[in-house]
Design a protein around this motif. Structure first.
Motif, PDB file in Angstrom:
ATOM      1  N   GLY A 183       0.819  -1.210   0.000  1.00  0.00           N
ATOM      2  CA  GLY A 183       0.000   0.000   0.000  1.00  0.00           C
ATOM      3  C   GLY A 183       0.852   1.258   0.000  1.00  0.00           C
ATOM      4  O   GLY A 183       0.561   2.222  -0.724  1.00  0.00           O
ATOM      5  N   ALA A 215      -3.652   1.364  -3.371  1.00  0.00           N
ATOM      6  CA  ALA A 215      -3.090   1.561  -2.032  1.00  0.00           C
ATOM      7  C   ALA A 215      -4.155   1.305  -0.972  1.00  0.00           C
ATOM      8  O   ALA A 215      -3.925   0.596   0.012  1.00  0.00           O
ATOM      9  N   ARG A 216      -5.347   1.883  -1.202  1.00  0.00           N
ATOM     10  CA  ARG A 216      -6.447   1.683  -0.248  1.00  0.00           C
ATOM     11  C   ARG A 216      -6.819   0.204  -0.156  1.00  0.00           C
ATOM     12  O   ARG A 216      -7.060  -0.324   0.938  1.00  0.00           O
ATOM     13  N   TYR A 270      -4.306  -1.608   2.026  1.00  0.00           N
ATOM     14  CA  TYR A 270      -4.492  -1.313   3.449  1.00  0.00           C
ATOM     15  C   TYR A 270      -5.729  -2.016   3.994  1.00  0.00           C
ATOM     16  O   TYR A 270      -5.731  -2.486   5.147  1.00  0.00           O
TER      17      TYR A 270
END
Length: 780
Positions: free
Chosen positions: A471, A483-484, A487
């Motif tokens: 991420g 990236a989200r 995570y």
């Protein structure tokens, strides 16, 4: 053909006539002599013991060819080659090659040792024989059990194996790890030095570290006589190989006997045992049992309880009992250094060096590498580490320290190679995959970094660490959706992952969703349980306040931030962190407070060059924050020189000194030099594309609108909400007459600075600029 298989009534007579039995007997005698010679060769010249097995396999598997040749070549006179010979012998050779390949593939058949060149204490090159990896014996040496019933003897649970491990460390054929080396796995299993681990757990720990043997033992004492039982197991099958009992009044003499016997039991070559150096344990440790008892108690406090003060008190008593105790002085040095008491640590170095001859060669490498680091002799530290890995090529700790040295000196490619060697030696050290990925990311190689993170995720699927790194990599590239997702996967693995919650908050902040970001940061702070988690929460909150121009809030939460940081790292690391953050004070109008804090730190440094350099980083950041480029410039060269001497150039890399140099040139109005240095910074940190903002600002000063626009848009691609980038872009657009777009940009800047401190200069200038452009609605 019928004769060969015995259907001819005269087959025995034919065998005798063709001298087959005689030739087989001669072959057997010759082979037996050959086996004895090869076996002698392996002992006398330390050739691989597998060579004897290889020879035995060969001579047995060649019997069919010997029989065929003896039968068909046994008569005098020329004889044509029969089809049995033409087919049988090649077939036999093929079978021989196949069997040898299957049984000896990957096994070392040559010399046991390899020659390496190292420097002796006088700087002269000397050659040393080092065992090849295939012949080193890997042993887990666990804490012993006290069967005497006397609690006063409990320290011997660690004391006996510690002495034994020290004695065995003199032998290059052995890789011995005692309980202190295995503390991470022991604590992970929720045990400590006070507990009996049990054979099952000991086997699991030894298997984790790929140690082929494990040793456990018991001891008791009747009056002045010790009785120690030592049991050797093969780790994989938990098969007991030997169990030996040693009795006597002299504990040190018993350990010497144990050491020799254990080396014999695991198969160290006899020739090596007869000729190798083996100092008595009392000569490479201490001759004082009270001194040893205090030192063992201190190690328990250091390794398991992290109680530095209590450990220091125990070590003080240890060296009082035996002032020549080199290991006691070394442990005092480690305790003082990690506590930030550098002067006391340096005094212990002098004492330890005086008696360093009382350490085994292995521990001399450990001690000297730390001594050279503590006294700012990076080149000497490198030489020691290189010698260490040369003489102990399979020692994970040696390669790990070399990797850290290269990372500290920003030799990232060399650090990658050393880290990969650690993984080769111990594939279970999977955290090095993350470390290697981070090193590739620092060099701007995201695909290489990603492949290492994914490899870690495949091997450790139930941990969030890889998802967090993946991420972070996407986030640095401005790819916020993947990236989200990464995570969120981290949270799927660990719903309580504070790092994942904070990372999602950072994405919200970068995208301009400030309320959501703040809520996430505060929620993470409230739910954090560990000091490290709390420190990370405060760190992201600090970045949030800085971005939004809320410098007073940033300063207000700094004490809590630093308090939690100090609980999770060494005082020295906290000192560096505080120097990095001191620039918040002048932005909040508290320059004098910053100067007071720095003066306090300087007094605590007590003139130590390294600590003083760390404090000077704080002065540097303070001067830059107040626009005093000249005073800042005078500090950079000094700090860089000291960090280079100590081999910690990574500190100046983390402090972004190249960017600071560019900022100083910019403050002087030397824009061409500023551009060169900002470009150099981006080459040094390719993934820090937010720094394109600095290039854009300088290009604007040079009225190069095209380059300024390109650079600022690159910064906004990876940090879409960055208010200063929007403010700079608005000024570029105004200069080009694009007022509508400028209004939009300034509004985005003011959205981020909506809660900025009233006196924050950038936010004030942005509001003034917005007024000149006409009415605009400032969002929250």
């Amino acid at each position: 053909m019928t004769e060969l298989f015995g259907r001819n009534p005269n087959w025995l007579e034919r065998l005798l006539t063709r001298r087959v039995p005689q030739n087989l007997a001669a072959y057997a005698v010759a082979c037996w002599g050959g086996v004895q010679f090869v076996d002698w060769l392996t002992e006398r010249y330390q050739v691989s013991a597998y060579l004897t097995d290889f020879f035995v396999y060969t001579v047995i598997l060649l019997v069919p060819s010997v029989v065929i040749l003896a039968y068909f070549r046994g008569e005098s006179g020329p004889t044509p080659w029969s089809w049995v010979e033409k087919a049988g012998i090649p077939l036999n050779l093929v079978v021989l090659a196949g069997v040898l390949f299957l049984n000896f593939q990957g096994k070392e058949l040559g010399m046991v040792n390899t020659m390496v060149t190292v420097q002796d204490g006088n700087g002269r090159n000397v050659q040393r024989a080092v065992p090849k990896g295939a012949f080193r014996k890997h042993i887990a040496l666990f804490f012993f059990q006290n069967t005497s019933g006397e609690q006063g003897l409990d320290w011997l649970r660690q004391g006996v194996p510690d002495l034994l491990a020290t004695d065995l460390s003199q032998d290059l054929y052995l890789d011995v790890r005692d309980g202190y080396d295995l503390v991470e796995r022991i604590q992970k299993a929720t045990f400590s030095y006070r507990d009996d681990l049990g054979l099952g757990l000991e086997r699991d720990i030894a298997s984790y570290y790929r140690l082929e043997y494990l040793v456990r033992g018991t001891f008791s004492k009747n009056k002045n006589r010790y009785r120690i039982q030592v049991t050797l197991y093969e780790t994989e099958r938990v098969k007991q190989l030997t169990q030996r009992v040693y009795e006597g009044e002299d504990l040190f003499a018993l350990v010497d006997r144990m050491s020799v016997q254990l080396k014999q039991d695991v198969g160290v070559p006899v020739q090596h045992l007869e000729q190798g150096l083996d100092m008595p344990i009392a000569e490479v440790s201490t001759q004082s049992l009270p001194a040893l008892a205090h030192a063992i108690t201190a190690q328990n406090l250091l390794k398991f309880d992290q109680d530095y003060r209590a450990a220091a008190r125990q070590l003080e008593q240890a060296v009082a009992q035996d002032p020549t105790y080199a290991m006691g002085h070394y442990l005092r040095f480690v305790t003082f250094f990690n506590s930030g008491e550098i002067d006391r640590a340096n005094r212990e170095i002098r004492k330890a060096k005086r008696y360093i001859f009382k350490l085994t060669e292995y521990y001399q490498f450990v001690a000297n590498s730390n001594f050279y680091f503590a006294t700012g002799q990076a080149q000497e530290q490198r030489n020691v580490l290189k010698q260490w890995v040369a003489l102990y090529p399979e020692d994970v700790q040696a390669h790990s320290r070399l990797a850290r040295f290269y990372e500290g000196t920003t030799q990232f490619q060399e650090a990658i190679q050393a880290s990969e060697r650690v993984l080769e030696l111990d594939p279970d050290q999977t955290e090095y995959l993350l470390q290697i990925g981070e090193l590739y990311a620092r060099q701007g190689q995201p695909q290489e970094a990603l492949s290492r993170y994914q490899a870690y995720q495949e091997r450790v699927p139930n941990q969030p660490a890889a998802y967090l790194k993946i991420g972070g990599l996407h986030e640095a590239l401005g790819d916020f959706d993947p990236a989200r997702q990464a995570y969120e996967k981290a949270l799927g693995v660990d719903r309580e992952s504070i790092s994942a919650q904070l990372s999602l908050g950072v994405i919200e902040m970068k995208l301009g969703n400030f309320d959501r970001a703040y809520q996430r940061f505060q929620r993470a702070r409230r739910t954090s349980q560990l000091p490290e988690e709390l420190a990370n929460s405060y760190s992201d909150l600090n970045d949030y306040y800085r971005l939004r121009g809320q410098w007073e809030a940033a300063v207000q939460q700094l004490p809590q931030f630093l308090t939690q940081a100090e609980k999770s790292q060494s005082p020295i690391a906290t000192l560096v962190l505080q120097s990095f953050l001191v620039d918040a004070y002048p932005q909040a109008g508290q320059t004098e407070r910053a100067l007071t804090l720095l003066k306090t730190q300087q007094a605590q440094a007590q003139g130590n060059r390294l600590l003083t350099a760390f404090v000077q980083i704080g002065y540097l950041k303070l001067y830059l924050a107040t626009g005093d480029g000249e005073r800042a410039s005078g500090l950079i060269a000094t700090v860089e020189r000291v960090c280079a001497e100590y081999g910690v150039q990574s500190i100046t890399w983390e402090a972004r000194f190249t960017r600071d140099k560019a900022r100083i040139a910019e403050l002087r109005g030397d824009y061409p030099q500023a551009l060169r240095l900002y470009a150099q910074y981006l080459r040094e940190r390719p993934l820090d594309q937010v720094a394109q903002l600095d290039l854009g600002r300088v290009y604007r000063q040079l009225k190069d609108w095209s380059q300024a626009t390109t650079a600022l848009k690159k910064a906004l691609q990876v940090y879409p909400s960055h208010p200063e980038a929007h403010y700079e872009l608005a000024q570029v657009l105004i200069a080009q007459g694009q007022l509508a777009q400028a209004r939009a940009e300034i509004q985005l800047a003011l959205k981020a600075w909506a809660k900025a401190d009233p006196g924050y200069p950038l936010a004030r200038r942005a509001r003034t600029l917005a007024l000149t452009l006409g009415p605009s609605r400032v969002g929250q």
